[in-house]
Write a protein that holds these residues in place. Structure first.
Motif, mmCIF file in Angstrom:
data_model
loop_
_atom_site.group_PDB
_atom_site.id
_atom_site.type_symbol
_atom_site.label_atom_id
_atom_site.label_comp_id
_atom_site.label_asym_id
_atom_site.label_seq_id
_atom_site.Cartn_x
_atom_site.Cartn_y
_atom_site.Cartn_z
ATOM 1 N N GLN A 1 0.897 -0.551 0.019
ATOM 2 C CA GLN A 1 0.363 0.197 0.062
ATOM 3 C C GLN A 1 1.339 1.550 -0.162
ATOM 4 O OE1 GLN A 1 -1.891 -1.294 3.900
ATOM 5 N NE2 GLN A 1 -4.264 -0.898 2.181
ATOM 6 N N TYR A 2 0.040 2.342 -0.582
ATOM 7 C CA TYR A 2 1.018 3.754 -0.342
ATOM 8 C C TYR A 2 0.234 4.655 0.632
ATOM 9 C CZ TYR A 2 2.658 1.726 -4.319
ATOM 10 O OH TYR A 2 3.722 0.727 -5.289
ATOM 11 N N LYS A 3 1.014 5.592 2.067
ATOM 12 C CA LYS A 3 0.657 6.524 2.483
ATOM 13 C C LYS A 3 0.855 7.501 1.811
ATOM 14 C CE LYS A 3 1.278 8.747 7.209
ATOM 15 N NZ LYS A 3 2.021 8.334 8.255
ATOM 16 N N VAL A 4 -0.191 8.429 1.904
ATOM 17 C CA VAL A 4 -0.053 9.151 1.025
ATOM 18 C C VAL A 4 -0.223 10.874 1.661
ATOM 19 C CG1 VAL A 4 -0.902 11.240 -1.038
ATOM 20 C CG2 VAL A 4 -1.256 8.544 -1.123
ATOM 21 N N SER A 5 0.321 11.338 2.272
ATOM 22 C CA SER A 5 0.001 12.828 2.987
ATOM 23 C C SER A 5 0.661 14.269 1.913
ATOM 24 C CB SER A 5 1.957 12.263 3.887
ATOM 25 O OG SER A 5 1.493 11.050 4.109
ATOM 26 N N TRP A 6 0.589 15.753 2.500
ATOM 27 C CA TRP A 6 0.092 16.437 1.728
ATOM 28 C C TRP A 6 -0.718 17.634 2.794
ATOM 29 C CZ3 TRP A 6 -3.607 12.834 1.474
ATOM 30 C CH2 TRP A 6 -4.894 13.810 1.734
ATOM 31 N N ARG A 7 0.722 18.841 2.578
ATOM 32 C CA ARG A 7 -0.141 19.823 3.092
ATOM 33 C C ARG A 7 0.443 21.551 2.155
ATOM 34 N NH1 ARG A 7 4.082 22.974 5.839
ATOM 35 N NH2 ARG A 7 6.750 21.758 6.833
ATOM 36 N N GLN A 8 0.015 22.729 2.925
ATOM 37 C CA GLN A 8 0.546 23.656 2.180
ATOM 38 C C GLN A 8 1.855 24.468 2.776
ATOM 39 O OE1 GLN A 8 -2.569 27.465 2.137
ATOM 40 N NE2 GLN A 8 -4.382 25.942 1.586
ATOM 41 N N LYS A 9 2.459 24.472 2.181
ATOM 42 C CA LYS A 9 3.823 24.670 2.144
ATOM 43 C C LYS A 9 3.945 25.975 2.854
ATOM 44 C CE LYS A 9 7.836 25.885 -0.404
ATOM 45 N NZ LYS A 9 7.815 27.195 0.275
ATOM 46 N N ASP A 10 2.688 27.434 2.001
ATOM 47 C CA ASP A 10 3.198 28.651 3.148
ATOM 48 C C ASP A 10 2.196 28.931 4.625
ATOM 49 O OD1 ASP A 10 5.229 29.218 1.514
ATOM 50 O OD2 ASP A 10 3.699 29.955 -0.017
ATOM 51 N N GLY A 11 1.931 27.413 4.486
ATOM 52 C CA GLY A 11 0.614 27.862 5.756
ATOM 53 C C GLY A 11 1.099 26.713 6.922
ATOM 54 N N ASP A 12 0.522 27.091 8.242
ATOM 55 C CA ASP A 12 0.727 26.359 9.035
ATOM 56 C C ASP A 12 -0.132 24.633 9.649
ATOM 57 O OD1 ASP A 12 3.069 28.246 10.175
ATOM 58 O OD2 ASP A 12 1.375 29.362 10.615
ATOM 59 N N ASP A 13 -0.725 24.290 8.592
ATOM 60 C CA ASP A 13 -1.773 22.933 8.766
ATOM 61 C C ASP A 13 -0.589 21.868 8.378
ATOM 62 O OD1 ASP A 13 -3.415 24.421 7.968
ATOM 63 O OD2 ASP A 13 -3.851 24.063 5.605
ATOM 64 N N GLU A 14 -1.531 21.399 9.632
ATOM 65 C CA GLU A 14 -0.876 19.572 9.772
ATOM 66 C C GLU A 14 -1.108 19.051 8.697
ATOM 67 O OE1 GLU A 14 0.938 18.816 12.463
ATOM 68 O OE2 GLU A 14 0.875 20.871 13.815
ATOM 69 N N TRP A 15 0.457 17.958 8.522
ATOM 70 C CA TRP A 15 -0.042 17.214 7.077
ATOM 71 C C TRP A 15 -1.319 15.811 7.285
ATOM 72 C CZ3 TRP A 15 3.396 16.781 3.630
ATOM 73 C CH2 TRP A 15 4.670 16.927 3.729
ATOM 74 N N THR A 16 -1.388 15.955 6.175
ATOM 75 C CA THR A 16 -2.664 15.369 5.784
ATOM 76 C C THR A 16 -2.659 13.896 4.846
ATOM 77 O OG1 THR A 16 -4.623 16.791 5.868
ATOM 78 C CG2 THR A 16 -5.178 15.360 4.986
ATOM 79 N N SER A 17 -3.159 12.822 6.303
ATOM 80 C CA SER A 17 -2.424 11.577 5.312
ATOM 81 C C SER A 17 -3.479 10.375 4.877
ATOM 82 C CB SER A 17 -1.506 10.709 6.060
ATOM 83 O OG SER A 17 -0.632 11.459 6.535
ATOM 84 N N VAL A 18 -3.338 10.028 4.301
ATOM 85 C CA VAL A 18 -4.064 8.722 3.696
ATOM 86 C C VAL A 18 -3.928 7.886 3.435
ATOM 87 C CG1 VAL A 18 -5.049 9.250 1.625
ATOM 88 C CG2 VAL A 18 -6.294 8.806 2.123
#
Length: 1167
Positions: free
Chosen positions: A746-763
């Motif tokens: 399987q694959y764990k895909v993670s993303w967040r905005q570069k210029d923000g303070d958001d945490e990583w969102t993963s699926v």
């Protein structure tokens, strides 16, 4: 052509007395002719140790010659054997050979014993060897009960044979019940005593039919031992052990052998692993050409052994656990052998001589003499005889001294017996060689001319060459003791007739022989070394040069044997061709050229090469989680060394049937340590590579499944790009099954905005290659990472990449657009960049749309196709090439991102200046007349401005293709037709035509045309030519030629008389030697033209001053001048083409000035 081998010879040298050779009185090659009285000589007898077949009659041979013919008698076991009293024994008439008829009755054992034959006549008695007669024996094996042999795997074993004693000893071999020989190897082999030795046993050695056979060759019988049963029990662990000797026992042994026999030394060892045997001689080296290894090097054999081979020999048995050695002390003894056997003596009464009996042995033999079969000590005394050890000296012999002497040399290992007679004779010379014998010898080789002779006293020999030649005295000749004349190096001038003369005090004899010298046979083109791939065709060439009187035969050999009986081998006169070459065709090929006198040979090696055979016996060892050792056995390299091995693997779990490169190793390796990946069901194969290519793959190895593990790597090519303004599409290249390292990928895909303070969102997603994130702002940078995982665990932390959410169309158009016209085809455009935020995506560049909207000359608007130029990146200016001159253009500029184009800038309009026009579209010349040409044309397809005028230039071209003066003419721009007048008739002109605008002159168009021909003048010229073809004109020319000939004859006569004649008077009157013109009024002729010079008459001639008449100019027809460029007519009709004062052409090839003038020119010279 050598007749006999002559051990002693005497060389004739120049400057010595006539060539006479006095031979010594011991003549080994001198035989007494059978028509002369002589003592007996034994010529044939049975061997000393005579083993007979008891099933056949016994034949004991004894043959002898003598004069008178000898009588025969026998002894048996030392006493007289009376054959008349035994009805089973008969003697062959005229011979001493006995036949004992035991097939009808009787037994062979009855006649076992020691036999000796005596041949006797009035001059003496000769005796045979002691012949020991024994019947052969082939006894049966004694009955014995053999218990089965049971032993563990790895133990040593000796299976005894112990064959029965036979006469002669039997030949031993081991077979099974099916009469198949048992396989032997370094581990299992048969000893010299017939026993079967196992260095260590294996389970496959288990069998119940180990049978020893004894073959008795004399009686052609085979006896067999009771079968032996062997059972090998497999053991879990076989303890390896160092070697020990099974035979011989101990550390040292002794071996004795007789001189001339074969010395056989044997060492057989047991051990695990199987020991290897080595041999050395302690105090010397093994003889190279006489040493052989048998029985897997367990037996050392030296043939033709001599006393020098005595010494200590050491055999060494070695395996990885140790080595042992055994020393064999060898002593070589010798039965008696001859150094110089006594030879027959032929003496004349009153001569001296000696018999010598030279023998050796170890121990040294004892020499004893017999006279006519009786020990010389008890024989009658002879005052002419004196015995001195191994020599008997004779002096002043008489006829009664004739006898047969026997020399006996004996030691504990055997004896030698030789008969030699002393024959006292008085005989004149006789030559025994056939008269007029022809000898043929190859040049530069020895020539041996035979002159076998006899006489007593011993004759002297002389040789002569030619009918009246003197005795040979040159040092190139050699005379041998038996009378043979040798020419060591025969040459062509050695050919001739040779005469041999033999003399003694009782007379003389002579004989003629003939000698021919032939050229040697030579191979002038030898076969050459060849390398051929399997399946190819190879040819060997062999060209032979030979004497023309000899007929050679060409034979081809392979490895010194006959060629295979195979249709693939073809032989013609000079070549051997081998088609479809196979491995076993490799070897040495020899071309042998044979004649009746000589033979020559030349050889070449054929190496058959091919790609290697595939490796085999693949084996996997040292199997670990991430590595394994692969070993293999190379196949044959097919005569081309293996340079490397290629190892491939198959993943039967993920990609069955697909093979991938694992690694490559050197051609010297047969093992490789291979790195493995987890969760792969491996199998391997190996290919060998040589200079010809790679082998077929080996058979696949056994499969090896590695354990599962977490992934080693993460997906590659991770990207984040939006497909819509409000999403982010994350893509990656997924791992293949080989890289997954385990189940449940399987694959764990993670993303967040570069210029923000958001945490990583993963699926976590399944084994796919894309994930879409929705609801994103337009074109915002994101940080992205994709991590692989399986049922065992996660891959290492992945790298972070940057992506962007989806783009939208730009919102703003570029401003401040302005155009700078560089020239009539190029413009430069400038603009201001748009704000980055308004781009709403990745800036791709700026795009200029431009189009030609109207023509400045006609001012009627037409919409043309738009053209587009894109400038990458953030450029703010660009060049527009390829514009049309004198045109009206419109353009605008747009910004471009990944989504598309933004709005267009306001249109900007610009005009291009005038340019030079293109060439006129066409140019045609119409309506040619005698002095005018009309030109018609179409305007340029691209005027590129307002045409101002046309320019026409033209010039004539003469017959030599030279250009005349150039005329320049201006024509108004509104014209499309123009007529040129006052031109020369029948003249070619070249025209150059182009248009002009204010910007300059355009490209030109060229054309050529010819003015018309004056038909009236052409006809006049034709009639003038026709006169030359009339009969009356030809007759006139013949009459002129006849008059010139008569004039020449008269001039010749007048000159010889010293008088003058008209031509002579003119020569005297004019100092100028030039040819004088002919005058019609006084009837005299000018200087004549010699026929050899081929010079035309001068008067009225139109031939150029260099007297060259071109063939095309003197043709009978003038039609060619009508349209050609090489000639013209004046207004009065005269021909001026080639004589108009212009430079003349060089004479055409083959039409030099020596050519005779044409009839036209001849006619003109008289006008």
């Amino acid at each position: 052509m050598q007749l006999k081998k002559m051990p002693r010879r005497k060389r004739l040298s120049a400057g010595r007395a006539p060539l006479i050779l006095f031979l010594c009185q011991m003549i080994s090659a001198l035989d007494v002719p059978l028509d002369l009285v002589q003592p007996p000589t034994i010529t044939q007898q049975s061997p000393k140790d005579y083993i007979i077949d008891p099933r056949e009659n016994i034949v004991i041979q004894c043959e002898a010659k003598g004069k008178p013919p000898p009588s025969f008698s026998w002894t048996r076991n030392g006493t007289h054997f009376d054959i008349d009293k035994d009805p089973l024994v008969t003697m062959k008439p005229g011979s001493g050979t006995l036949t004992i008829n035991i097939m009808s009755e009787g037994k062979a054992e009855t006649y076992e014993g020691v036999y000796q034959c005596t041949a006797r006549n009035e001059r003496g008695a000769a005796i045979s060897n002691n012949i020991v007669v024994r019947p052969s024996r082939s006894p049966l094996w004694t009955k014995e009960k053999l218990e089965p042999i049971i032993l563990r795997n790895g133990q040593s074993l000796i299976l005894p044979c112990r064959p029965p004693l036979g006469l002669p000893p039997p030949i031993i071999f081991w077979m099974d019940n099916s009469f198949q020989r048992l396989p032997q190897s370094e581990r299992v082999s048969q000893g010299l005593n017939g026993d079967l030795y196992f260095s260590n046993v294996l389970p496959e050695d288990t069998r119940e039919d180990y049978i020893c056979y004894a073959r008795f060759n004399h009686t052609q019988t085979i006896q067999q031992k009771q079968p032996i049963s062997v059972k090998v029990i497999s053991a879990k662990s076989n303890r390896e052990r160092p070697p020990t000797f099974l035979t011989p026992e101990g550390n040292a042994s002794h071996k004795e052998e007789l001189r001339g026999n074969v010395l056989s030394l044997e060492c057989i060892a047991e051990g695990l692993p199987t020991p290897i045997i080595y041999w050395i001689k302690e105090d010397g080296t093994l003889p190279i050409n006489r040493t052989f290894y048998r029985n897997f090097k367990k037996t050392l054999q030296i043939i033709q052994v001599s006393e020098a081979d005595s010494g200590n020999y050491q055999c060494i048995a070695k395996n990885p656990l140790g080595a042992i050695h055994h020393t064999i002390s060898v002593t070589v003894k010798a039965a008696p052998y001859w150094i110089m056997a006594p030879q027959n003596l032929v003496l004349s009464p009153g001569e001296d001589g000696r018999l010598t009996c030279g023998a050796n042995g170890s121990p040294k033999p004892r020499i004893s003499w017999l006279l006519n079969g009786v020990p010389v000590e008890i024989a009658p005394d002879d005052p002419s005889r004196k015995i001195d050890g191994d020599t008997i000296i004779f002096s002043n012999v008489q006829e009664r001294s004739s006898a047969v002497y026997q020399c006996n040399a004996s030691n504990e290992y055997g004896y030698l017996l030789a008969n030699a007679f002393v024959n006292v004779l008085a005989e004149p010379p006789r030559i025994l060689t056939s008269a007029n014998t022809l000898y043929q010898v190859i040049a530069d080789r020895p020539a041996l001319l035979d002159c076998a002779f006899f006489g007593s006293p011993l004759p002297t020999i002389e040789w002569f060459k030619g009918a009246k030649g003197s005795a040979l005295r040159e040092d190139i000749y050699v005379l041998h003791e038996n009378g043979t004349l040798e020419i060591p190096v025969a040459q062509k001038d050695s050919t001739g007739t040779y005469t041999c003369v033999a003399r003694n005090k009782l007379g003389m004899a002579k004989n003629e022989v003939h000698l021919e010298i032939k050229d040697a046979t030579r191979i002038i083109k030898q076969p050459e070394y060849a390398v051929m791939q399997r399946g190819g065709t190879v040819s060997f060439e062999c060209k032979v040069k030979h004497d023309h009187t000899l007929i050679p035969t060409i034979t081809w050999l392979k490895d010194n044997g006959e060629l295979p009986n195979d249709g693939r081998f073809t032989v013609d006169k000079d070549h051997l061709v081998v088609a479809d070459v196979r491995d076993d065709d490799g070897g040495t090929y020899t071309c042998v050229a044979n004649t009746t006198l000589d033979n020559v040979s030349a050889s070449a090696v054929l190496s058959v090469v091919d790609v290697p055979n595939p490796p085999f016996d693949l084996e996997l060892t040292d199997q670990l989680d991430k590595s394994v050792q692969l070993s293999w056995t190379p196949g044959s390299d097919n005569n081309s060394p293996i340079t490397k091995f290629i190892i491939e693997y198959e993943d039967a779990m993920h990609e069955a049937g697909l093979w991938h490169l694992q690694t490559e190793v050197s051609g010297m390796q047969t093992t490789a340590q291979l790195k493995l990946s987890p969760y792969v069901n491996y199998s391997f194969r190996v290919m060998a590579v040589n200079s010809l290519g790679r082998s077929l793959p080996s058979e696949a190895s056994e499969q090896y499944l590695t354990k599962a593990a977490e992934p080693d790597t993460n997906p590659t090519a991770v990207e984040g790009l939006g497909s819509e303004p409000d999403n982010l599409v994350i893509t990656w290249k997924p791992l293949n099954g080989f890289e997954s390292n385990g189940p449940g990928l399987q694959y764990k895909v993670s993303w967040r905005q570069k210029d923000g303070d958001d945490e990583w969102t993963s699926v976590v997603v399944a084994n796919v290659s894309k994930y879409i994130v929705s609801g994103t702002p337009t074109f915002v940078p994101y940080l992205i990472k994709v991590q692989a995982l399986n049922d065992v665990g996660f891959a290492p932390e992945p790298a972070v990449v940057m992506g962007h959410s989806g783009e939208d169309l730009p919102m703003v158009a570029p401003g401040n657009v302005h155009v700078n016209v560089v020239n009539s085809t190029l413009a430069e455009v400038h603009w201001d960049p748009v704000p980055l935020k308004s781009i709403r995506g990745h800036l791709q560049g700026y795009r200029i749309y431009y189009w030609k909207a109207q023509s400045s000359s006609k001012r009627n608007r037409r919409h043309l196709e738009k053209k587009i130029l894109t400038f990458q990146g953030s450029k703010t200016h660009g060049m527009l090439p390829g514009l049309e001159p004198f045109s009206h253009y419109t353009l605008n500029v747009r910004v471009v991102n990944g989504k598309g184009e933004g709005p267009a800038s306001p249109d900007r309009v610009f005009n291009t200046p005038e340019g030079v026009p293109s060439a006129p579209s066409s140019l045609k010349i119409v309506n040619p007349t005698l002095d005018s040409l009309t030109l018609e044309w179409d305007p340029p397809s691209r005027p590129n401005g307002i045409l101002t005028e046309y320019t026409l230039k033209y010039q004539p071209i003469n017959s030599t293709h030279e250009l005349g003066p150039l005329v320049d003419l201006k024509i108004p721009a509104n014209k499309t037709r123009w007529t040129l007048k006052n031109l020369n008739f029948s003249t070619r002109y070249k025209f150059y035509f182009y248009a002009q605008t204010a910007a300059g002159s355009g490209s030109q168009i060229t054309e050529e045309a010819v003015t018309a021909v004056d038909e009236g003048k052409t006809a006049m010229a034709s009639r003038q030519v026709d006169i030359a073809t009339q009969g009356w004109f030809i007759g006139l020319m013949c009459a002129v030629a006849l008059l010139i000939l008569i004039l020449l004859i008269v001039c010749f006569i007048r000159r010889n008389k010293g008088g003058k004649y008209p031509v002579k008077e003119k020569e005297d009157a004019h100092a100028d030697p030039e040819i004088q013109p002919m005058k019609e009024d006084d009837g005299t002729f000018g200087e004549y033209s010699d026929a050899e010079d081929h010079k035309p008459l001068k008067k009225g001639s139109r031939t150029p001053s260099d007297r060259t008449v071109k063939k095309e100019d003197s043709d009978d027809s003038l039609v060619d001048y009508g349209e050609g460029v090489n000639g013209q007519f004046n207004e009065d009709g005269s021909f001026i083409g080639q004589y108009s004062g212009k430079k003349e052409k060089e004479p055409a090839e083959g039409n030099e000035s020596s050519e005779a003038p044409s009839p036209v020119n001849a006619m003109n010279s008289f006008v």
